[in-house]
Design a protein around this motif. Structure first.
Motif, PDB file in Angstrom:
ATOM      1  N   ASP A 285      -1.476   4.502  -4.112  1.00 27.76           N
ATOM      2  CA  ASP A 285      -2.812   3.923  -4.019  1.00 27.76           C
ATOM      3  C   ASP A 285      -3.790   4.913  -3.386  1.00 27.76           C
TER       4      ASP A 285
ATOM      5  N   LYS B 251      -4.916   5.918 -10.986  1.00 28.07           N
ATOM      6  CA  LYS B 251      -5.363   4.761 -10.209  1.00 28.07           C
ATOM      7  C   LYS B 251      -5.517   5.113  -8.732  1.00 28.07           C
ATOM      8  N   ALA B 252      -5.021   6.273  -8.341  1.00 25.39           N
ATOM      9  CA  ALA B 252      -5.022   6.664  -6.933  1.00 25.39           C
ATOM     10  C   ALA B 252      -6.415   7.051  -6.449  1.00 25.39           C
ATOM     11  N   GLU B 253      -6.705   6.653  -5.230  1.00 26.35           N
ATOM     12  CA  GLU B 253      -7.900   7.124  -4.544  1.00 26.35           C
ATOM     13  C   GLU B 253      -7.499   8.420  -3.840  1.00 26.35           C
TER      14      GLU B 253
ATOM     15  N   MET C  65       0.852  -1.177   0.000  1.00 23.21           N
ATOM     16  CA  MET C  65       0.000   0.000   0.000  1.00 23.21           C
ATOM     17  C   MET C  65       0.892   1.232   0.000  1.00 23.21           C
TER      18      MET C  65
END
Length: 154
Positions: free
Chosen positions: A82, A104-106, A1
């Motif tokens: 992430d 792709k990152a939150e 992570m």
């Protein structure tokens, strides 16, 4: 992570969050499974160390910020991380505006995500030493909740 903390200049709040969360992960033996970094949406302090008041407040609680250097958020960060956590609403808005469509990152607001007493981490830069202590209190609470979330994901 992989987690990135973001504030405006990367000299107060986000490096504090980086150091606090890194130490939290180390304490529970998760430092080999968690990557943590910090950055700013602005470029005013790139290459500089954290604010001396942030360093002193952090050191009193056992965190070392002295090796950290400010950097600006890059487009690569939206692929490498992430989870990107903004310290306040302004920086959240800036991150969302610059986010590439293929990211792709939150992206979220750090304290709001974890239900900490405050919605955002206040900027202590123009205030007194109490502001840096408040920032640490809030970040420590948020970091504990973030660690619980990551434990559930791994």
């Amino acid at each position: 992570m992989k987690v990135l903390f973001v504030c405006m200049g990367n000299i107060c709040r986000s490096p504090t969050a980086e150091a606090v969360f890194r130490k939290c992960a180390e304490k529970v033996g998760m430092d080999d499974r968690v990557t943590v970094d910090s950055a700013g949406t602005g470029n005013w302090h790139v290459g500089k160390g954290p604010d001396s008041r942030a360093c002193m407040a952090a050191a009193r609680r056992g965190y070392d910020l002295t090796t950290l250097r400010a950097r600006q958020v890059s487009m690569d960060d939206f692929q490498r991380f992430d989870l990107i956590l903004a310290m306040d609403h302004d920086n959240l808005d800036r991150l969302l505006a610059m986010r590439p469509s293929a990211s792709k990152a939150e992206i979220d607001l750090f304290l709001r995500r974890y239900g900490v007493s405050e919605d955002a981490v206040p900027d202590p830069y123009y205030g007194g030493e109490d502001g840096f202590e408040q920032v640490l209190d809030l970040i420590e609470d948020g970091a504990a909740q973030l660690l619980n979330e990551i434990r559930g994901r791994l």
